[in-house]
Design a protein around this motif. Structure first.
Motif, PDB file in Angstrom:
ATOM      1  N   VAL A  93       0.848  -1.192   0.000  1.00 52.87           N
ATOM      2  CA  VAL A  93       0.000   0.000   0.000  1.00 52.87           C
ATOM      3  C   VAL A  93       0.885   1.245   0.000  1.00 52.87           C
ATOM      4  O   VAL A  93       2.086   1.174   0.267  1.00 52.87           O
ATOM      5  N   ASP A  94       0.292   2.375  -0.272  1.00 52.73           N
ATOM      6  CA  ASP A  94       0.993   3.652  -0.349  1.00 52.73           C
ATOM      7  C   ASP A  94       1.378   4.109   1.066  1.00 52.73           C
ATOM      8  O   ASP A  94       0.496   4.313   1.908  1.00 52.73           O
ATOM      9  N   LEU A  97      -0.453   7.188   2.238  1.00 55.56           N
ATOM     10  CA  LEU A  97      -1.826   6.934   2.704  1.00 55.56           C
ATOM     11  C   LEU A  97      -1.811   6.416   4.131  1.00 55.56           C
ATOM     12  O   LEU A  97      -2.590   6.884   4.978  1.00 55.56           O
ATOM     13  N   ALA A 173      -8.283  -2.329  -0.515  1.00 58.08           N
ATOM     14  CA  ALA A 173      -7.910  -2.081  -1.909  1.00 58.08           C
ATOM     15  C   ALA A 173      -8.326  -3.238  -2.806  1.00 58.08           C
ATOM     16  O   ALA A 173      -8.748  -3.041  -3.956  1.00 58.08           O
ATOM     17  N   ASN A 187      -6.860   5.918  -3.190  1.00 54.56           N
ATOM     18  CA  ASN A 187      -6.415   6.169  -1.819  1.00 54.56           C
ATOM     19  C   ASN A 187      -7.516   6.812  -0.983  1.00 54.56           C
ATOM     20  O   ASN A 187      -7.702   6.470   0.191  1.00 54.56           O
ATOM     21  N   TRP A 225      -2.418  15.319   3.884  1.00 46.01           N
ATOM     22  CA  TRP A 225      -1.755  14.590   2.807  1.00 46.01           C
ATOM     23  C   TRP A 225      -0.318  15.076   2.558  1.00 46.01           C
ATOM     24  O   TRP A 225       0.610  14.263   2.466  1.00 46.01           O
TER      25      TRP A 225
END
Length: 233
Positions: A93-94, A97, A173, A187, A225
């Motif tokens: 995953v990011d 995020l 996801a 996201n 963010w």
């Protein structure tokens, strides 16, 4: 907060802290400390990154990057950039995020004693710096590197909280359609799923109007963010 369970607001947490601190003081006065020698109870906030020892949350994990066992002082999610990057990579995953989720969930004090005291009066309360509920944790852990761990460990092991949140985002996801109808990024949809549950996430992906609580969570995510990206560089 995952699974759509909302806690008190910032003002509400101040009142809760006062009540719980008084209650803990009374408990200690009677010789019944809420913590045991086998269950360390760090204070609400993490130390600076320089004072975080290199001890992984999972003894079998040789990669290091562990959370402090006894955090003290101000809690800043950015202090956990190393485990965020490690577990985001592990779960695919990011990391930006995952860090933004930690910022979104930092609205309440993350002190193990306070969390457990609150959970005694509100059994469905969330645990850990990622505010994960028992059902979400138990649904996420099978087959994962932390499969043998327990939800009750989250307040004391911040690495575990980050790792579980990363894999929960991975599972969210996997449920998203390849081409969502909503004008939201993947996201953003995953963050809404973390906050409001997978069912609501899929509804939002189909274009269902976002409610006020979910919109507030999304607004905070967007506000957090840029600094989340800086933290995980």
């Amino acid at each position: 907060m995952s699974e759509g369970k909302k806690g008190p607001g910032r003002g509400g947490w101040l009142a809760i802290i006062v009540a719980v601190v008084i209650g803990l003081g009374l408990v200690r006065g009677n010789g019944h400390d809420g913590a045991t020698s086998a269950d360390p109870s760090p204070s609400a906030a993490a130390p600076s990154a320089a004072s975080i020892p290199s001890a992984p949350s999972d003894p079998s994990d040789p990669s290091g990057g562990g959370a402090p066992s006894k955090p003290s002082g101000r809690y800043d999610p950015a202090d956990y950039a190393a485990p965020v990057c490690q577990y985001a990579a592990e779960a695919g995953v990011d990391p930006q995020l995952l860090m933004a989720i930690l910022y979104n969930e930092s609205y309440k004090p993350h002190d193990p004693e306070l969390e457990r005291a609150w959970q005694r009066s509100k059994p469905d309360a969330a645990f850990g710096i990622a505010n994960m509920h028992r059902a979400a944790f138990d649904d996420t852990k099978p087959g994962r590197p932390f499969a043998s761990r327990q939800w009750e460990e989250l307040p004391d092991d911040r690495n575990l909280a980050v790792q579980a949140a990363a894999w929960h985002l991975h599972d969210l996801a996997a449920q998203l359609p390849a081409h969502p109808s909503a004008p939201l990024t993947r996201n953003e949809l995953m963050a809404l799923g973390y906050n409001a549950g997978a069912g609501n996430m899929l509804a939002f992906a189909r274009g269902v109007k976002i409610g006020s609580q979910a919109q507030s969570y999304l607004d905070r995510l967007r506000d957090n963010w840029a600094k989340s990206g800086e933290a995980v560089k």
